[in-house]
Design an enzyme around this catalytic site. Structure first.
Site, PDB file in Angstrom:
ATOM      1  N   GLU A 146       0.798  -1.219   0.000  1.00  0.00           N
ATOM      2  CA  GLU A 146       0.000   0.000   0.000  1.00  0.00           C
ATOM      3  C   GLU A 146       0.837   1.279   0.000  1.00  0.00           C
ATOM      4  O   GLU A 146       0.503   2.232  -0.698  1.00  0.00           O
ATOM      5  CB  GLU A 146      -0.945   0.013   1.207  1.00  0.00           C
ATOM      6  CG  GLU A 146      -2.074  -0.994   1.124  1.00  0.00           C
ATOM      7  CD  GLU A 146      -3.098  -0.644   0.052  1.00  0.00           C
ATOM      8  OE1 GLU A 146      -3.087   0.485  -0.458  1.00  0.00           O
ATOM      9  OE2 GLU A 146      -3.903  -1.529  -0.291  1.00  0.00           O
ATOM     10  N   SER A 147       1.892   1.326   0.798  1.00  0.00           N
ATOM     11  CA  SER A 147       2.594   2.616   0.952  1.00  0.00           C
ATOM     12  C   SER A 147       4.104   2.498   1.121  1.00  0.00           C
ATOM     13  O   SER A 147       4.752   3.488   1.479  1.00  0.00           O
ATOM     14  CB  SER A 147       2.022   3.369   2.155  1.00  0.00           C
ATOM     15  OG  SER A 147       2.335   2.704   3.378  1.00  0.00           O
TER      16      SER A 147
END
Length: 360
Positions: A146-147
């Site tokens: 995700e990040s």
């Protein structure tokens, strides 16, 4: 929690989320510093749209929010043409490619960052595994995909993005009306979250689809599944890694994660495999082991003792032959985070790669 893997500007001032005082309307909050790189020019303010202001009044009534505050918050949002472009579907017939997709996420930078993340937050990961039953490597895989463990949390103004997608979702999308309704709900949740947290609705930064923080939770997921795992009395998915770890684990538990169940098993298809029948349910687990194997999807070892339903998961490789795995209910749970079998496989394989690197 949308899901969407383009690199974007790093969040510059997540400390705004530290405010926890409750109020009828949010107290004025400081604006975040300007991004280092100028974003494409936004479109007009939504304050010029009577239909949007009527929707704002409806939100205020149903959410018991101050009408003028809601009107101002939504009215000061701007249409983002870039967000519309990013949401426009690829041309029909564009081939999927699992190997290419995998290479974007299961790669040395994320693996090294994942090892550091696991080493630095081992205690919280072990506690989350005990309390929620979700393996550490699944949580590590999610936050990495995700990040990149907080390195890329998104630089879009979230209220601009979700307002754009609520009222001007690309009409070329085959489910435009359904997606518009979804993002209208996310706009409502963002406003309610801002009010409760005493945060300026225009202060949130995230992805072009409105996902926020290290785990890239949509506003509704933040409201429903985020937890105060570090015990400081507030939820902060931008700065508190403990909260991030606990919230991801809570999300999976809420969607039915089964402790100890593998997410996938290897599968071999015989020459007589009934592919139409096996692929008809898509990734929804629908077959018993007996019916799965009777249709030509052959299992070995512990998979033969599996007691729950299975799905045949197809991973296309462009012009080359696809790959297949047998997906369990836990595989399906991962796709509730992002509705893509390719995403779920990337999470699984990144988490596994980090664990193997950690054990070396």
């Amino acid at each position: 929690m949308n899901r969407l893997f383009r690199s974007s500007l790093t969040l510059l001032a997540a400390a705004l989320l530290a405010a926890t005082a409750q109020a009828q309307t949010p107290a004025p909050a400081k604006k975040r510093p300007a991004a280092a790189k100028a974003a494409p020019a936004p479109g007009p303010l939504y304050a010029t749209r009577p239909d949007v202001l009527r929707a704002a009044d409806d939100i205020a009534t149903r959410r018991d929010l101050d009408r003028e505050w809601v009107r101002q918050a939504i009215g000061q949002a701007r249409l983002l043409p870039q967000v519309q472009r990013l949401m426009t579907p690829a041309p029909s017939g564009t081939p999927k490619n699992w190997r290419l997709y995998r290479s974007r996420f299961v790669e040395p930078i994320r693996i090294r960052a994942g090892v550091r993340f696991w080493q630095e937050h081992r205690t919280a990961l072990e506690r989350a595994e005990r309390e929620y039953g979700v393996p550490a490597e699944i949580i590590v895989g999610i936050v990495g995909v995700e990040s990149i463990y907080g390195q890329q949390m998104g630089g879009f103004n979230v209220i601009d993005a979700v307002t754009t997608l609520a009222f001007d979702f690309p009409k070329a999308h085959p489910r435009a009306a359904e997606r518009s309704a979804f993002f209208l709900g996310e706009l409502e949740q963002l406003l309610s979250l801002s009010q409760r947290s005493n945060v300026d609705p225009h202060a949130w930064r995230g992805s072009y689809a409105g996902a926020m923080g290290m785990p890239q939770f949509m506003p509704s997921s933040w409201v429903r599944y985020a937890v105060d795992f570090d015990g400081d009395g507030r939820v902060d998915l931008f700065n508190s890694v403990d909260d991030v770890i606990g919230s991801v684990a809570n999300y999976f538990k809420a969607f039915g994660w089964k402790t100890g169940m593998p997410a996938t098993y290897p599968v071999v298809l015989n020459a007589q495999a009934d592919m139409d029948a096996l692929l008809a349910p898509d990734i929804l687990p629908s077959f018993s082991v007996e019916s799965f194997t009777a249709k030509g999807a052959l299992l070995q070892g512990e998979a033969l003792a599996h007691t729950g339903p299975l799905a045949l998961v197809e991973l296309q490789n462009g012009a080359e032959a696809p790959q297949y795995v047998a997906g369990t209910e836990n595989f399906y749970v991962i796709t509730r985070y992002n509705w893509s079998s390719y995403y779920a496989m990337a999470v699984l394989e990144l988490g596994q790669a980090v664990r193997e690197a950690l054990d070396r």
